[in-house]
Design a protein around this motif. Structure first.
Motif, PDB file in Angstrom:
ATOM      1  N   SER A 263       6.322  -9.012  -6.119  1.00 51.91           N
ATOM      2  CA  SER A 263       5.550  -9.399  -7.035  1.00 51.91           C
ATOM      3  C   SER A 263       4.766  -8.918  -7.946  1.00 51.91           C
ATOM      4  O   SER A 263       4.147  -7.615  -7.286  1.00 51.91           O
ATOM      5  N   THR A 264       5.114  -8.673  -9.253  1.00 49.75           N
ATOM      6  CA  THR A 264       3.902  -7.446 -10.250  1.00 49.75           C
ATOM      7  C   THR A 264       2.253  -8.365  -9.404  1.00 49.75           C
ATOM      8  O   THR A 264       1.671  -6.971  -9.229  1.00 49.75           O
ATOM      9  N   TRP A 265       1.973  -9.367  -9.123  1.00 51.37           N
ATOM     10  CA  TRP A 265       0.691  -9.903  -8.665  1.00 51.37           C
ATOM     11  C   TRP A 265       0.254  -9.206  -7.715  1.00 51.37           C
ATOM     12  O   TRP A 265      -0.499  -9.439  -7.381  1.00 51.37           O
TER      13      TRP A 265
ATOM     14  N   VAL B 189       1.364  -6.481  -6.375  1.00 50.29           N
ATOM     15  CA  VAL B 189       1.029  -5.332  -6.340  1.00 50.29           C
ATOM     16  C   VAL B 189      -0.166  -5.004  -6.853  1.00 50.29           C
ATOM     17  O   VAL B 189      -0.820  -4.442  -6.661  1.00 50.29           O
ATOM     18  N   VAL B 190      -0.523  -5.902  -8.414  1.00 52.05           N
ATOM     19  CA  VAL B 190      -1.944  -5.722  -8.716  1.00 52.05           C
ATOM     20  C   VAL B 190      -3.254  -6.357  -7.174  1.00 52.05           C
ATOM     21  O   VAL B 190      -4.229  -5.314  -7.435  1.00 52.05           O
TER      22      VAL B 190
ATOM     23  N   GLN C  30       2.266   3.021  -2.874  1.00 54.10           N
ATOM     24  CA  GLN C  30       0.861   2.130  -2.848  1.00 54.10           C
ATOM     25  C   GLN C  30       0.957   2.117  -2.225  1.00 54.10           C
ATOM     26  O   GLN C  30      -0.634   1.756  -2.446  1.00 54.10           O
TER      27      GLN C  30
END
Length: 216
Positions: free
Chosen positions: A140-142, A144-145, A170
């Protein structure tokens, strides 16, 4: 925490005054961080060697003693997981060790240290708590962040890489961000360390620490 304890113990015993007569404060801080980190890495290497021997020869002995379990096989771990374990361990250690070294230069005893280390401890706890979210939503985006934030990356990015949820770009980006963050933290905490290591008798306040950073 071992770094922080080692710094304020040397400070209270006045050993640091002798050391600083022949070395700079940043050299003393680097020596503490590298020395204690080397001891921790050696401990991990001993554990890794023990696990490797146990998994290799233990399975051989188990098959000899119980042939019926001969079809069992231990799960394999890719070589990159071992490599990035050491990479993230070392980088994560340097990130937190610089913070704890700065705290150790500010405090004078265990009581002061316990009351001041909570901001660093919270960062570590947040990383642990986010691991449960990452396991359920690793792409999910969260996820990754959070895994790119240098304070959380040693836990979260390594977790995502070990379960195959993080592309290599990443992982490498996270490593690059951590290296830059370590450089910045060393410059920042070095200013605190240079002043705080020679401050005796009282715990520095936040405004005083800000002045050290600004004018050192």
């Amino acid at each position: 925490q071992f770094v922080m304890r080692g710094v304020y113990e040397d400070k209270n015993s006045r050993v640091v005054e002798v050391v600083l007569s022949s070395a700079r404060a940043d050299q003393f801080m680097a020596g503490k961080i590298i020395g204690i980190g080397g001891a921790g890495l050696t401990q991990f290497l001993i554990w890794a060697l023990f696990i490797a021997l146990a998994s290799t020869y233990g399975m051989v002995m188990l098959k000899q003693m119980a042939p019926e379990v001969g079809h069992l096989a231990l799960p394999t771990i890719s070589f990159s997981v071992y490599v990035f374990f050491f990479v993230f361990f070392i980088l994560g250690y340097f990130i937190y060790a610089t913070l704890y070294a700065a705290l150790g230069s500010i405090v004078n005893d265990e009581a002061d240290a316990q009351s001041l280390q909570w901001p660093v401890t919270i960062l570590i706890l947040i990383g642990f708590m986010c691991m449960f979210f990452i396991l359920n939503n690793p792409t999910s985006t969260w996820a990754v962040v959070l895994s790119l934030i240098p304070f959380f990356a040693p836990l979260l990015m390594f977790l995502r890489h070990s379960i195959g949820a993080a592309p290599m770009y990443q992982v490498l980006l996270s490593v690059a961000i951590m290296i830059v963050s370590i450089w910045g933290l060393i410059r920042l905490t070095g200013r605190i360390f240079r002043v705080g290591i020679l401050l005796y008798g009282k715990r520095a306040t936040l405004p005083e620490v800000v002045k050290w950073i600004k004018y050192s």
